[in-house]
Design a protein around this motif. Structure first.
Motif, short mmCIF file in Angstrom:
data_model
loop_
_atom_site.label_atom_id
_atom_site.label_comp_id
_atom_site.label_asym_id
_atom_site.label_seq_id
_atom_site.Cartn_x
_atom_site.Cartn_y
_atom_site.Cartn_z
N ALA A 18 0.82 -1.21 0.00
CA ALA A 18 0.00 0.00 0.00
C ALA A 18 0.86 1.26 0.00
CB ALA A 18 -0.92 -0.01 1.22
N LEU A 19 1.93 1.26 0.78
CA LEU A 19 2.81 2.42 0.82
C LEU A 19 3.47 2.65 -0.54
CD1 LEU A 19 4.44 1.83 4.32
CD2 LEU A 19 2.78 3.60 3.73
N GLU A 20 3.82 1.58 -1.22
CA GLU A 20 4.41 1.72 -2.56
C GLU A 20 3.40 2.22 -3.58
OE1 GLU A 20 5.93 -2.16 -3.33
OE2 GLU A 20 7.56 -1.99 -1.86
N ALA A 21 2.14 1.77 -3.45
CA ALA A 21 1.10 2.16 -4.41
C ALA A 21 0.47 3.51 -4.09
CB ALA A 21 0.01 1.08 -4.44
N GLY A 22 0.65 3.98 -2.85
CA GLY A 22 0.02 5.22 -2.44
C GLY A 22 -1.43 5.05 -2.02
N GLU A 23 -1.89 3.81 -1.94
CA GLU A 23 -3.25 3.51 -1.51
C GLU A 23 -3.32 2.03 -1.15
OE1 GLU A 23 -5.98 4.06 -4.72
OE2 GLU A 23 -4.85 2.80 -6.11
N ALA A 24 -4.34 1.66 -0.38
CA ALA A 24 -4.51 0.26 -0.01
C ALA A 24 -4.82 -0.56 -1.25
CB ALA A 24 -5.62 0.11 1.02
N VAL A 25 -4.13 -1.68 -1.39
CA VAL A 25 -4.33 -2.58 -2.53
C VAL A 25 -4.41 -4.01 -2.03
CG1 VAL A 25 -3.15 -1.07 -4.19
CG2 VAL A 25 -1.82 -2.73 -2.88
N ASP A 26 -5.04 -4.87 -2.83
CA ASP A 26 -5.10 -6.28 -2.48
C ASP A 26 -3.78 -6.96 -2.81
OD1 ASP A 26 -7.68 -6.05 -1.60
OD2 ASP A 26 -8.60 -6.87 -3.41
N VAL A 27 -3.36 -7.88 -1.94
CA VAL A 27 -2.15 -8.66 -2.18
C VAL A 27 -2.46 -10.14 -2.00
CG1 VAL A 27 -0.62 -6.80 -1.41
CG2 VAL A 27 -1.40 -8.51 0.24
N GLU A 28 -1.66 -10.97 -2.61
CA GLU A 28 -1.74 -12.41 -2.36
C GLU A 28 -1.04 -12.72 -1.03
OE1 GLU A 28 -3.41 -14.61 -4.22
OE2 GLU A 28 -4.06 -12.91 -5.45
N VAL A 29 -1.55 -13.70 -0.31
CA VAL A 29 -0.95 -14.03 0.99
C VAL A 29 -0.62 -15.52 1.05
CG1 VAL A 29 -2.10 -12.15 2.18
CG2 VAL A 29 -3.22 -14.36 2.08
N SER A 30 0.54 -15.81 1.62
CA SER A 30 0.98 -17.19 1.82
C SER A 30 2.14 -17.17 2.80
CB SER A 30 1.41 -17.82 0.49
OG SER A 30 2.53 -17.13 -0.05
N GLY A 31 2.72 -18.33 3.06
CA GLY A 31 3.91 -18.38 3.90
C GLY A 31 3.65 -18.86 5.31
N VAL A 32 4.73 -18.97 6.08
CA VAL A 32 4.66 -19.59 7.41
C VAL A 32 3.87 -18.78 8.41
CG1 VAL A 32 6.81 -20.87 7.11
CG2 VAL A 32 6.87 -18.58 8.13
N ALA A 33 3.75 -17.47 8.20
CA ALA A 33 3.03 -16.61 9.14
C ALA A 33 1.67 -16.16 8.63
CB ALA A 33 3.87 -15.38 9.48
N ALA A 34 1.20 -16.77 7.55
CA ALA A 34 -0.01 -16.27 6.89
C ALA A 34 -1.25 -16.41 7.75
CB ALA A 34 -0.21 -16.99 5.56
#
Length: 305
Positions: A204-220
């Motif tokens: 979101a900080l990179e895009a300048g607004e909240a965006v959807d992301v894919e989530v995975s990994g050990v802490a997901a």
């Protein structure tokens, strides 16, 4: 919003309900001393109890009770708080929450529904339940009462003698770090730490607004929010010092280090902030004093069953 006032009120409200968790300084985890806040010792094994109790005690709670969607920790906290305070609770969790966190919620006695998919799917089901029953939604991270409750952690830490210049805090949906930013308001540097594969805030900080992301990994199952909360994003734009990402391998290495050095057993989310320091994802300046928040201890599988 006057966040300082809200957090002070929340601290008074939850006194006697949430635990005052201990702090310590470690000389064994990095090449300089590191202050630690052991919030994995909070009720139900995570900081989430603070926001849950604050929300329910601020009331009023309808006859239909409360409903919450959760990757596991928030659901357990809401279920625990509701049961302690005498309210009915319906909790929705995704399958990815895992058997350990699902069992933790079941032990509270609250009603539980396991939903296929991830946190966003559980949230959709919880909203449908709210609309059909009139139950009060207790959001996991993007509600003022939740953020104020989580802010009591940093307030408490300062009262316990926190000396650090910089706090490293893991981020999922953003309720915990939002509470820290709301309390500190730039008085100390706050560094957001996210897994590379679940990074809603930095995206979101990179895009300048909240965006959807894919989530995975050990802490997901704890940090796997698809989109950062609006409150967190606003506070991060105003007060966040830095945002870094860490690998799953560095997270599990930090878990292992905490166990080997101090016999501290934390879940992957609980070790994520430390991973930034040990892996070099965050490089403190010479003389910079650093503190790490251990935010959760619900490791899976449960080591003692």
């Amino acid at each position: 919003m006057d966040w300082k006032h809200a957090i002070n009120e929340a601290a008074a409200r939850i006194e006697g309900h949430a635990q005052v968790t201990p702090v310590m300084t470690s000389d064994a985890l990095w090449d300089r001393p590191v202050e630690l806040k052991l919030e994995q010792l909070q009720h139900t094994g995570s900081f989430k109890a603070r926001g849950a109790f604050n929300t329910l005690l601020a009331g009023p709670v309808p006859e239909a009770g409360v409903v919450a969607a959760s990757g596991g920790n928030h659901g357990a906290a809401v279920a625990h708080a509701a049961t302690r305070l005498g309210f009915g609770a319906q909790i929705f969790v995704p399958e990815m929450a895992g058997p350990s966190k699902i069992a933790l919620i079941e032990r509270t006695g609250a009603a539980l529904t396991v939903v296929p998919g991830e946190y966003a799917n559980a949230l959709e089901a919880a909203r449908a339940y709210e609309a059909s029953t009139g139950a009060m939604q207790v959001h996991a991270y993007d509600a003022p009462a939740t953020v104020a409750g989580q802010g009591t952690l940093t307030r408490e830490w300062e009262q316990q003698g926190l000396e650090a210049d910089t706090l490293l805090i893991a981020v999922g949906g953003g309720g915990l770090i939002a509470g820290a930013l709301a309390w500190l308001q730039g008085a100390r540097k706050v560094v957001a730490v996210e897994p590379e594969t679940s990074c809603a805030l930095s995206a979101a900080l990179e895009a300048g607004e909240a965006v959807d992301v894919e989530v995975s990994g050990v802490a997901a199952n704890a940090l796997g929010a698809r989109r950062i909360g609006g409150i967190c994003f606003e506070l991060a734009q105003a007060h966040l010092g830095e945002s870094v990402r860490v690998t799953d391998a560095s997270i599990t290495e930090a878990q292992r280090a905490l166990w080997q050095a101090h016999r501290l057993l934390v879940e992957p989310a609980g070790a994520t902030a430390l991973a930034a320091l040990r892996s070099g994802a965050y490089m403190p300046a010479p003389g910079e004093r650093v503190a790490v928040l251990l935010c959760g201890g619900n490791i899976a599988p449960d080591p003692l069953g």
